[in-house]
Enzyme design. Structure first.
Site, PDB file in Angstrom:
ATOM      1  CB  SER A 240      35.430  46.219  48.975  1.00  0.00           C
ATOM      2  OG  SER A 240      34.816  46.421  47.718  1.00  0.00           O
ATOM      3  CE  LYS A 241      41.753  50.794  48.911  1.00  0.00           C
ATOM      4  NZ  LYS A 241      41.949  52.202  48.920  1.00  0.00           N
ATOM      5  NE  ARG A 242      32.730  45.519  44.691  1.00  0.00           N
ATOM      6  CZ  ARG A 242      31.448  45.775  44.859  1.00  0.00           C
ATOM      7  NH1 ARG A 242      30.847  46.662  44.100  1.00  0.00           N
ATOM      8  NH2 ARG A 242      30.752  45.149  45.789  1.00  0.00           N
ATOM      9  CD  GLU A 250      41.677  55.384  49.627  1.00  0.00           C
ATOM     10  OE1 GLU A 250      41.118  55.238  48.546  1.00  0.00           O
ATOM     11  OE2 GLU A 250      41.774  54.451  50.480  1.00  0.00           O
TER      12      GLU A 250
END
Ligand code: GLU
Length: 465
Positions: A240-242, A250
């Site tokens: 995930s993003k974290r 990105e």
């Protein structure tokens, strides 16, 4: 047989690196066999699908160099065909109309849960006389799935996987509003696109059993299936993003080269001995989906960054210069024109030796595009003592007589150091500070040559004032 694979993303979000790896494996497998690699955008969920997501997916695939064959198929345009197949199954007696209302289905579910059974459709319209149909009610069409025996998938990664048919209920293939269900649409499309190998994330494995039942009911040849394990974060949790970047674009933003990302994603879940650096051609030559590991892989950003450094060193200097200029163009304090471009290109063979990302490279090159006065880092400022400034005037005079080639500059600096009884470093450090505003740069001779005579002497004059 011509091998035909497809990447079938749902355009509901970004192109996640898990999806990118699935696309890469499909691409490599088809290219390895001289086959075709197709893109199908699964945009049947009109509420969640967006054109923007489709655009981002295509941009991501293009950036990674995963070229597709034939036209992109948009699943939503094929609804009439999906319905047609559902009616064929109906006519062949392989499917039936189900008139259950939403209320009935809810009750069925609640009762099953209360009795500790899994909530499944009980098949109540399977053999019922259609004349029992409530007037005006619109039926859904359900597959008449086999009730005994088992459905087996010979998965190319997971090996044989099986499920008892009694575990599966009669799934809806066409809803009462006439729209196809996702599982059904995928089967019809894979068949019509003559897909021979379905390579996708193992989160789809349970769907496969149901899809196989539809293929079988239509008497269609089954594609081969390969379900690849998902990518997790370094801590083993779902990515995930974290954990850092998860969208392919990105990674571009963060200064990664697409070939490094592809190499990294390839090695994440596939290996060939201890080969780490595998370029595109070699990957196509070596890749086989049966070599994909069965266990989940873990994202390792440090490893990706290292690989990126390796690919930066191998990359063409003109290309790197263009990438750096693109980034520097956003910095208002710089003058990114032809002069700067020429200097950056000249120093690129040296700059790229140390960079891990294009961001590093742009940071290291920025001084070449900075107009005077040059900002000075404190450590560089400290180099420019009164004595050093005096020395820089003499150095400038000595350099002015040089031909400004790397070899000529090196010789002139050594001669200057010798004749004034200094070590080369004692000359080079204040010089570097004056030319770059920092204490780190490629070799001082190469840096001087890249700046060129006029700019180098102007910087020295400014710093020795
Ligand atoms: N559309 C599905 C997804 O994005 C993939 C379906 C498939 O590959 O069969 O997860």
């Amino acid at each position: 047989m011509t091998i035909r694979t497809r990447f079938a993303p749902s355009p509901t979000g970004l192109l996640h690196i898990g999806g990118a790896r699935t696309a890469l494996f499909n691409f490599l497998y088809s290219r390895h066999h001289g086959g075709a690699f197709l893109l199908r955008v699964e945009d049947t969920d009109r509420e969640r699908s967006t054109d923007e997501a489709t655009r981002v997916i295509i941009e991501g695939l293009d950036w990674l160099g995963l070229d597709r064959d034939e036209q992109t198929v948009f699943q939503s345009t094929r609804a009439a065909r999906h319905a047609e197949v559902a009616y064929q199954l109906l006519e062949a007696g392989k499917a039936y109309r189900c008139y259950c209302t939403a209320d009935e289905l809810r009750q069925m579910r609640e009762q099953a849960v209360a009795e500790g059974r899994s909530p499944r459709y009980d098949g109540r319209w399977r053999d019922r006389d259609p004349s029992d149909a409530p007037a005006g009610a619109k039926p859904a069409i359900r597959l008449k799935a086999p009730r005994t025996g088992e459905t087996v998938v010979e998965d190319l990664v997971q090996g044989p996987v099986r499920v008892g048919n009694a575990e599966m209920d009669d799934m809806i293939i066409l809803r009462s509003d006439g729209t196809p269900t996702y599982l059904h649409a995928v089967v019809v499309d894979d068949h019509d696109m003559a897909i021979t190998h379905v390579i996708r994330g193992d989160d789809h494995l349970t769907n496969t059993f149901r899809q196989v039942q539809i293929f079988q009911a239509m008497g269609w040849d089954l594609p081969r299936f390969a379900h690849i394990p998902l990518i997790h974060g370094a801590d083993g949790a779902k990515l995930s993003k974290r954990h850092g970047a998860v969208s392919v674009l990105e990674f571009r933003e963060q200064g990664f080269l697409p070939e490094a990302v592809c190499n990294y994603l390839l090695r994440l879940g596939w290996s060939h001995g201890d080969l780490e650096v595998v370029g595109r051609d070699e990957a196509i030559r070596l890749f086989d989906v049966t070599d994909v590991n069965r266990g989940a892989s873990r994202m390792d950003y440090a490893k990706l960054t290292n690989l990126n450094g390796i690919y930066i060193r191998q990359a063409d200097d003109d290309r790197l210069t263009a990438l750096v200029l693109e980034r520097l163009a956003h910095r208002p304090e710089l003058a990114v024109g032809a002069h700067a471009a020429g200097r950056i290109r000249a120093l690129m063979p040296h700059l790229k030796e140390r960079a891990k990302t294009i961001i590093d490279l742009a940071d290291a090159a920025a001084f070449l595009a900075h107009p005077l006065p040059l900002p000075m880092q404190p450590k560089a400022e400290a180099q420019l003592t009164a004595e050093a400034k005096l020395m820089l005037r003499d150095v400038a005079a000595a350099l002015a007589a040089s031909d400004f080639t790397i070899a000529g500059l090196d010789a002139a600096l050594r001669a200057f150091a010798d004749s004034t009884g200094r070590k080369l470093g004692q000359v080079a450090q204040p010089l570097r500070a004056a030319l770059t505003g920092s204490t780190v740069s490629p070799g001082i001779d190469a840096t001087l040559a890249a700046l060129g005579r006029d700019e180098a002497l102007a910087r020295l004059a400014a710093a020795s004032r």
